[in-house]
Design an enzyme around this catalytic site. Structure first.
Site, PDB file in Angstrom:
ATOM      1  N   MET A   1       0.836  -1.210   0.000  1.00 32.42           N
ATOM      2  CA  MET A   1       0.000   0.000   0.000  1.00 32.42           C
ATOM      3  C   MET A   1       0.871   1.260   0.000  1.00 32.42           C
ATOM      4  SD  MET A   1      -3.406  -0.957   2.089  1.00 32.42           S
ATOM      5  CE  MET A   1      -2.797  -0.719   3.742  1.00 32.42           C
TER       6      MET A   1
ATOM      7  N   TYR B   1       4.048   4.020   0.891  1.00 32.09           N
ATOM      8  CA  TYR B   1       4.733   4.625   2.034  1.00 32.09           C
ATOM      9  C   TYR B   1       5.772   3.618   2.528  1.00 32.09           C
ATOM     10  CZ  TYR B   1       5.370   8.397   5.257  1.00 32.09           C
ATOM     11  OH  TYR B   1       5.907   9.471   5.907  1.00 32.09           O
ATOM     12  N   LEU B   2       6.674   3.304   1.621  1.00 33.42           N
ATOM     13  CA  LEU B   2       7.561   2.153   1.776  1.00 33.42           C
ATOM     14  C   LEU B   2       8.615   2.346   2.855  1.00 33.42           C
ATOM     15  CD1 LEU B   2       8.076   1.412  -2.022  1.00 33.42           C
ATOM     16  CD2 LEU B   2       6.389   0.422  -0.467  1.00 33.42           C
TER      17      LEU B   2
ATOM     18  N   HIS C   1       9.115  -3.416   3.566  1.00 35.11           N
ATOM     19  CA  HIS C   1       8.724  -3.617   2.169  1.00 35.11           C
ATOM     20  C   HIS C   1       9.959  -3.938   1.316  1.00 35.11           C
ATOM     21  CE1 HIS C   1       5.523  -0.562   3.421  1.00 35.11           C
ATOM     22  NE2 HIS C   1       4.799  -1.603   3.067  1.00 35.11           N
TER      23      HIS C   1
ATOM     24  N   GLN D   1     -10.440  -2.912   1.884  1.00 38.36           N
ATOM     25  CA  GLN D   1      -9.986  -3.560   3.118  1.00 38.36           C
ATOM     26  C   GLN D   1     -10.036  -2.644   4.338  1.00 38.36           C
ATOM     27  OE1 GLN D   1      -6.098  -4.373   1.225  1.00 38.36           O
ATOM     28  NE2 GLN D   1      -5.194  -3.905   3.202  1.00 38.36           N
TER      29      GLN D   1
END
Ligand code: AMP
Length: 280
Positions: free
Chosen positions: A30, A32-33, A37, A61
């Site tokens: 999703m 905003y690494l 990640h 979700q």
């Protein structure tokens, strides 16, 4: 790195890669690494000809009372980080492209989604499995990489892959932590300075569980009580759940089962809900 913004285009690319006999490693996110990640991306880079990462904040979700609108986003920074990791394709679709008007098909994994996160977030996993199956059909990966940070999610995806005969190898990767033990999460951004300090309580509670299990304590009730005590040292923390479950089916365990036990918890630090776990 090529940024692809429609499912149709991504599917064409995936089909072409398949025809050329190239293996595809896929990391759904999703955005905003962070290093968590990136650990998945590096593993994908090591074992596949082509690496595809997706960034999609999936509305399906999130419940209406959750943080969809304020979920942190920074596309430019993410793009640069993925470029640095030699990612081949960044799939970055819009909500309208993923869920066009008339969309009405969903995937549900039944029992595994009911306890733990499912109890606090009853519509969450239906959103996760639906988007992940769509992403799998679009990206056509040989291998897909998920973090153990979201332990139940990993088990649910594995179940879906097996139940629906998807020809995909689902790889679970270890939790990446800050120096003090806090599991990396995009949601850590919500924490103010004092909350950030106290957020370490999840890890402290897990360490307490580990210590007890390693000294031979088997009774879940005793371990959970001790974890509660550890959390209660932190005034900003409010426990949502602490649970000990069998890894294979997520049934609650009265006693630890060797190599088959998940100790997990969700705790509010102020208004921010954090999760963490350890596998025993
Ligand atoms: P998210 O962007 O939060 O949906 O996460 C995308 C993927 O990264 C999921 O498979 C997560 O489990 C994984 N992930 C998130 N945080 C961590 C972490 N601290 N360590 C390892 N994997 C993580």
């Amino acid at each position: 790195m090529v940024v692809v913004d429609t499912p149709q285009r991504m599917q064409e690319i995936a089909n072409k890669l398949k025809r050329e006999g190239k293996s595809i490693g896929f990391v759904p996110t999703m955005g905003y690494l962070h290093e968590g990640h990136l650990s998945l991306v590096r593993e994908a880079r090591k074992h596949n000809d082509t690496v595809v990462v997706s960034i999609f904040v999936n509305p399906l979700q999130f419940a209406p009372n959750e943080d969809l609108d304020r979920y942190p986003r920074d596309f430019k920074r993410d793009e640069q980080l993925l470029e640095n990791e030699q990612v081949d394709y960044l799939f970055y679709p819009t909500v309208e492209n993923m869920y066009p008007q008339g969309f009405q098909s969903f995937v549900e994994v039944e029992k595994l989604t009911k306890p733990l996160e499912g109890r606090s977030r009853p519509t969450h996993f239906r959103g996760v499995t639906t988007v992940v199956l769509k992403l799998f059909n679009i990206v056509k990966p040989d291998k897909a990489y998920f973090g153990k940070k979201d332990a139940q999610q990993l088990l649910v995806i594995k179940r879906m892959v097996e139940d629906l005969n998807l020809d995909i190898d689902v790889v679970g990767m270890p939790i990446v932590r800050e120096e003090d033990g806090l599991a990396l999460s995009s949601r850590n951004k919500y924490l103010n300075e004092e909350e950030r300090k106290q957020a370490v309580c999840l890890y402290k509670a897990l360490l307490r569980a580990k210590e007890l299990i390693e000294t031979g304590v088997e009774e879940s009730k005793k371990i959970i009580e001790e974890m509660e005590k550890a959390i209660k040292q932190y005034e900003l923390a409010k426990i949502d759940y602490i649970s000990i479950n069998r890894l294979s089916d997520l049934e609650e365990l009265q006693k630890i089962e060797k190599n088959n036990t998940l100790v997990s918890l969700a705790v509010f630090i102020g208004n921010t809900r954090l999760i963490d776990n350890m596998w025993f």
